[in-house]
Design a protein around this motif. Structure first.
Motif, short mmCIF file in Angstrom:
data_model
loop_
_atom_site.label_atom_id
_atom_site.label_comp_id
_atom_site.label_asym_id
_atom_site.label_seq_id
_atom_site.Cartn_x
_atom_site.Cartn_y
_atom_site.Cartn_z
N SER A 62 -5.69 -55.74 -52.31
CA SER A 62 -5.36 -54.32 -52.49
C SER A 62 -5.94 -53.77 -53.80
CB SER A 62 -3.83 -54.14 -52.47
OG SER A 62 -3.23 -54.89 -53.51
N SER A 108 2.70 -56.10 -60.22
CA SER A 108 4.13 -55.78 -60.10
C SER A 108 4.94 -56.50 -61.17
CB SER A 108 4.65 -56.20 -58.72
OG SER A 108 4.71 -57.62 -58.63
N THR A 114 8.09 -56.78 -53.98
CA THR A 114 7.31 -55.69 -53.37
C THR A 114 6.49 -56.13 -52.16
OG1 THR A 114 7.06 -54.79 -55.61
CG2 THR A 114 5.71 -53.81 -53.87
N TRP A 115 5.71 -57.20 -52.32
CA TRP A 115 4.73 -57.60 -51.30
C TRP A 115 5.25 -58.76 -50.46
CZ3 TRP A 115 0.43 -54.70 -50.64
CH2 TRP A 115 0.02 -53.89 -51.70
N MET A 143 3.72 -61.98 -48.89
CA MET A 143 2.50 -62.77 -49.01
C MET A 143 2.81 -64.23 -48.70
SD MET A 143 1.15 -61.12 -52.63
CE MET A 143 2.64 -61.60 -53.51
N THR A 198 2.41 -65.86 -53.69
CA THR A 198 3.68 -65.36 -54.20
C THR A 198 4.06 -66.06 -55.50
OG1 THR A 198 4.38 -64.92 -51.92
CG2 THR A 198 6.09 -64.90 -53.60
N SER A 200 4.38 -50.87 -57.76
CA SER A 200 3.25 -51.27 -56.89
C SER A 200 2.76 -50.10 -56.03
CB SER A 200 3.65 -52.45 -55.99
OG SER A 200 3.93 -53.60 -56.76
N HIS A 212 -2.56 -49.08 -57.32
CA HIS A 212 -3.10 -50.43 -57.13
C HIS A 212 -4.21 -50.76 -58.12
CE1 HIS A 212 -0.52 -50.64 -53.74
NE2 HIS A 212 -1.12 -49.63 -53.13
N ALA A 261 2.78 -50.29 -50.46
CA ALA A 261 2.52 -51.74 -50.59
C ALA A 261 2.41 -52.35 -49.20
CB ALA A 261 3.64 -52.40 -51.39
N ASP A 262 1.28 -52.10 -48.56
CA ASP A 262 1.05 -52.55 -47.19
C ASP A 262 -0.38 -53.06 -47.10
OD1 ASP A 262 0.55 -52.78 -44.41
OD2 ASP A 262 2.04 -51.22 -43.97
N MET A 263 -0.54 -54.38 -46.91
CA MET A 263 -1.87 -54.99 -46.91
C MET A 263 -2.74 -54.53 -45.75
SD MET A 263 -2.71 -56.67 -49.50
CE MET A 263 -4.21 -57.29 -48.75
#
Length: 391
Positions: free
Chosen positions: A150, A173, A198-199, A201, A206, A241, A244, A261-263
């Motif tokens: 991102s 983050s 937030t993410w 992963m 992570t 987040s 980016h 926060a969306d890959m």
């Protein structure tokens, strides 16, 4: 006509979300090949849904089971590194999504460039360990390496506004422990480290986020992707987040990329560039956010960030050693064998012992990576026994 793609690492977090993007645009993509490590169940489901010409599992026993499950579907099944190579170089494929963890897929990614494919790169380790080789080969062959991370996607979208770039700012983050003391961080469990605020992963990324190693690796990535000096790459903590990355130009103008926060967003942009397609994701409401916070990282509590800058500036095989040592240290932490704070100590020790060499060919990079993993295991075992100096 549908654009044919190969997904290396299809059962991981990025691979799964890549296939979600594909499914959101029926008829616009064709999944030609899928490759993963050993997840037979998920690979079976993916192959039956997307009907690739080729499915690959690195694990031979898993590949045998997969072949049995896919009998009669017309999907060819291969195994091992030869299978990944075949998936990456499959005729008709335009874009290879490189999302396998580690550098095992490096020969396949280089072969994909040689066979005329563009690369959507989501694997940090590849550019960290072999950025000069990958980008040099892509430049020579006039192929594109498109960022999926991102932050790097955001930088990519903020560049080319005219004029010289003064600074690139990568946001972090801060992970789940940004407000903890060193003593508190030493006591956290793997389960706590895997709860990113937030993410969503994979486990390795992570944990790297919790130590800020992830940002350090991204700094090295940015250097290679955008041909930047390390002095022009800054990291800022940004808990929301939402921003980016930012790019500052010589006239003082600062361009920022904002998004949820969306890959799936950066994945889709890498798949569709230079076009920008619609995607059904949550839209940002800036008024609802109210405020955005930024601060400088505390390198005393997060020494992995400085280790990455050090390895990047040292160059040669040092970034490969950094990445390999971190892989092993994270594995030991996730197994409950060492504390989170020992990750940076293991990496620092291995970097200190390393004798840097030029990273201008595949053999040198793989040799350094292999040495670093072996040495990191010995150093980490020393921490398990209560002394970082054993071994």
């Amino acid at each position: 006509m549908a654009r044919e793609i190969t997904v290396l690492g299809s059962t991981g977090s990025i691979g799964r979300q890549t296939l979600e993007v594909v499914a959101a645009h029926p008829g616009r993509f064709k999944v030609a090949a899928l490759a993963a490590a050993r997840n037979v169940e998920l690979m079976t489901a993916q192959a039956k849904r997307f009907h690739p010409r080729l499915a690959v599992l690195l694990d031979p026993a898993g590949a045998q089971e997969l072949a049995s499950r896919l009998r009669g579907t017309g999907v060819r099944v291969l195994t091992g590194d030869e299978g990944v190579l075949a998936a990456a170089t499959l005729e008709g494929v335009e874009l290879v999504v490189a999302a396998m963890v580690g550098i095992r897929s490096l020969p396949a990614v280089l072969a994909a460039l040689e066979s005329g494919k563009d690369i959507a790169i989501a694997n940090k380790e590849l550019l960290v360990a072999a950025g000069d080789v990958i980008m040099g080969r892509a430049h020579t062959l006039k192929r594109r390496v498109l960022p999926v991370d991102s932050e790097h996607s955001a930088i990519f979208q903020c560049l080319n506004q005219g004029g010289p770039v003064e600074e690139v700012i990568i946001t972090a983050s801060g992970g789940p422990f940004r407000d903890k003391t060193l003593e508190e961080m030493a006591a956290v469990t793997p389960e706590e480290a895997l709860q990113h605020p937030t993410w969503v992963m994979g486990p390795k990324v992570t944990v790297d986020s919790a130590t800020l190693m992830n940002k350090g690796l991204e700094v090295i990535e940015a250097k290679h992707l955008f041909n930047l000096d390390y002095d022009r790459i800054t990291v800022l903590i940004h808990p929301q987040s939402v921003v980016h990355a930012l790019v500052r130009y010589g006239d003082g103008s600062l361009f920022a990329h904002l998004g949820p926060a969306d890959m799936r967003l950066p994945i889709q942009y890498a798949l569709t560039w230079p076009e920008r397609w619609e995607l059904n994701v949550r839209k940002l409401d800036l008024a609802d956010l109210g405020h955005l916070d930024f601060s400088h990282p505390d390198v005393k509590r997060f020494p992995c960030l400085e280790l990455a800058y050090h390895a990047g500036r040292a160059g040669g095989t040092c970034p490969a050693v950094l990445s390999a040592a971190d892989e092993v240290a994270v594995e030991f932490f996730l197994a409950g064998k060492i504390p989170l704070t020992a990750i940076s100590q293991v990496v620092a020790r291995v970097l200190e012992e390393h004798r840097p060499a030029a990273a201008d060919d595949l053999e040198a990079i793989l040799a350094a990576y292999s040495w670093a993993r072996r040495r990191a295991e010995v150093v980490a075992e020393g921490f398990c026994k209560g002394s970082p100096h054993k071994g």
